[in-house]
Design a protein around this motif. Structure first.
Motif, PDB file in Angstrom:
ATOM      1  N   UNK A 195      -3.913   5.856  -7.322  1.00  0.00           N
ATOM      2  CA  UNK A 195      -3.037   6.785  -7.813  1.00  0.00           C
ATOM      3  C   UNK A 195      -2.362   7.578  -6.617  1.00  0.00           C
ATOM      4  N   UNK A 196      -1.147   7.827  -6.703  1.00  0.00           N
ATOM      5  CA  UNK A 196      -0.410   8.562  -5.789  1.00  0.00           C
ATOM      6  C   UNK A 196       0.366   9.943  -6.284  1.00  0.00           C
ATOM      7  N   UNK A 197       0.110  10.005  -7.583  1.00  0.00           N
ATOM      8  CA  UNK A 197       0.807  11.034  -8.203  1.00  0.00           C
ATOM      9  C   UNK A 197       0.226  11.276  -9.782  1.00  0.00           C
ATOM     10  N   UNK A 198       1.074  10.447 -10.721  1.00  0.00           N
ATOM     11  CA  UNK A 198       0.637  10.651 -12.041  1.00  0.00           C
ATOM     12  C   UNK A 198       1.843  10.313 -12.854  1.00  0.00           C
ATOM     13  N   UNK A 239       4.282  22.420  -2.527  1.00  0.00           N
ATOM     14  CA  UNK A 239       4.230  22.984  -3.763  1.00  0.00           C
ATOM     15  C   UNK A 239       3.071  22.568  -4.632  1.00  0.00           C
ATOM     16  N   UNK A 240       3.309  22.283  -6.142  1.00  0.00           N
ATOM     17  CA  UNK A 240       2.255  21.711  -6.608  1.00  0.00           C
ATOM     18  C   UNK A 240       2.344  20.369  -6.869  1.00  0.00           C
ATOM     19  N   UNK A 241       1.220  19.524  -6.443  1.00  0.00           N
ATOM     20  CA  UNK A 241       1.363  18.260  -6.403  1.00  0.00           C
ATOM     21  C   UNK A 241      -0.056  17.650  -6.985  1.00  0.00           C
ATOM     22  N   UNK A 242       0.002  16.693  -8.096  1.00  0.00           N
ATOM     23  CA  UNK A 242      -1.318  16.143  -8.536  1.00  0.00           C
ATOM     24  C   UNK A 242      -2.192  15.533  -7.714  1.00  0.00           C
ATOM     25  N   UNK A 243      -1.999  15.055  -6.558  1.00  0.00           N
ATOM     26  CA  UNK A 243      -2.654  14.282  -5.506  1.00  0.00           C
ATOM     27  C   UNK A 243      -2.379  14.649  -4.419  1.00  0.00           C
ATOM     28  N   UNK A 297       6.387  20.262 -12.668  1.00  0.00           N
ATOM     29  CA  UNK A 297       5.422  21.360 -12.061  1.00  0.00           C
ATOM     30  C   UNK A 297       6.050  22.231 -10.784  1.00  0.00           C
ATOM     31  N   UNK A 298       7.037  21.740  -9.902  1.00  0.00           N
ATOM     32  CA  UNK A 298       7.735  22.270  -9.120  1.00  0.00           C
ATOM     33  C   UNK A 298       7.095  21.801  -7.720  1.00  0.00           C
ATOM     34  N   UNK A 299       6.218  20.715  -7.640  1.00  0.00           N
ATOM     35  CA  UNK A 299       6.015  19.904  -6.686  1.00  0.00           C
ATOM     36  C   UNK A 299       7.049  18.988  -6.110  1.00  0.00           C
ATOM     37  N   UNK A 300       6.677  18.541  -4.740  1.00  0.00           N
ATOM     38  CA  UNK A 300       7.536  17.642  -3.999  1.00  0.00           C
ATOM     39  C   UNK A 300       6.301  16.462  -3.250  1.00  0.00           C
ATOM     40  N   UNK A 341       0.749  -1.265  -0.146  1.00  0.00           N
ATOM     41  CA  UNK A 341      -0.125   0.015   0.111  1.00  0.00           C
ATOM     42  C   UNK A 341       0.748   1.177  -0.027  1.00  0.00           C
ATOM     43  N   UNK A 342       0.717   2.114  -1.149  1.00  0.00           N
ATOM     44  CA  UNK A 342       1.361   3.254  -0.935  1.00  0.00           C
ATOM     45  C   UNK A 342       0.477   4.611  -0.612  1.00  0.00           C
ATOM     46  N   UNK A 343       0.916   5.399   0.211  1.00  0.00           N
ATOM     47  CA  UNK A 343      -0.019   6.549   0.628  1.00  0.00           C
ATOM     48  C   UNK A 343       0.988   7.971   0.470  1.00  0.00           C
ATOM     49  N   UNK A 344       0.248   8.916   0.080  1.00  0.00           N
ATOM     50  CA  UNK A 344       0.948  10.156  -0.130  1.00  0.00           C
ATOM     51  C   UNK A 344       0.789  10.819   1.360  1.00  0.00           C
TER      52      UNK A 344
END
Length: 109
Positions: free
Chosen positions: A54-57, A33-37, A97-100, A25-28
Motif C-alpha cells: 500500500x502507498x496510500x489508500x 500534510x495529512x497522508x495515510x502512509x 484530507x488535505x495531504x499530498x 515497484x511503487x514507493x512513497x
C-alpha cells in the motif's frame, strides 16, 4: 531496517518475476500534510494489475496501479507521480484530507 511487510512484498515481486511477469515497484518518496502512509511505504503491481502492499489508500491506489500499468505498456523504466489536494481531481483520488504525496514507480527485473 527492513520490516517483514517489505520482505513479503519483495518475495512476492520475486515470485512474479520468476513467472515472467513484468513488475513495477511503487514507493512513497515524499508526503505533505495529512497522508495515510509514510515515506518508504511500498506497493508492487504486475502486468495483470494484481498488487500487494500500500502507498496510500482508496482511489489514490487505483490511480497508482493505472500509472504502473501505463509504465509497463509504454516500456518506461521509471516515473515520479504526485497527488496534490490542489488538483481538481483531489476528491476523486481520495486526498480530501488535505495531504499530498509523491510516489516513485520503477520497473524491477
Amino acid at each position: 531496517m527492513k520490516n517483514s511487510f517489505d520482505e513479503k512484498i519483495l518475495d512476492e515481486a520475486n515470485d512474479w518475476i520468476k513467472a515472467n511477469q513484468k513488475v513495477v515497484l511503487a514507493t512513497v518518496i515524499q508526503t505533505w500534510g495529512s497522508s495515510p502512509r509514510q515515506v518508504g511505504s511500498r506497493m508492487i503491481v504486475n502486468e495483470k494489475g494484481d498488487f500487494s502492499g500500500s502507498v496510500s489508500g482508496g482511489c489514490v491506489e487505483s490511480a497508482v496501479v493505472s500509472e504502473c500499468l501505463s509504465l509497463i505498456k509504454d516500456n518506461k523504466p521509471c516515473k515520479k507521480i504526485e497527488f496534490k489536494v490542489s488538483n481538481e481531481s483531489a476528491w476523486e483520488v481520495g486526498l480530501a484530507c488535505g495531504g499530498e504525496i509523491a510516489v516513485y514507480i520503477e520497473q524491477i527485473h
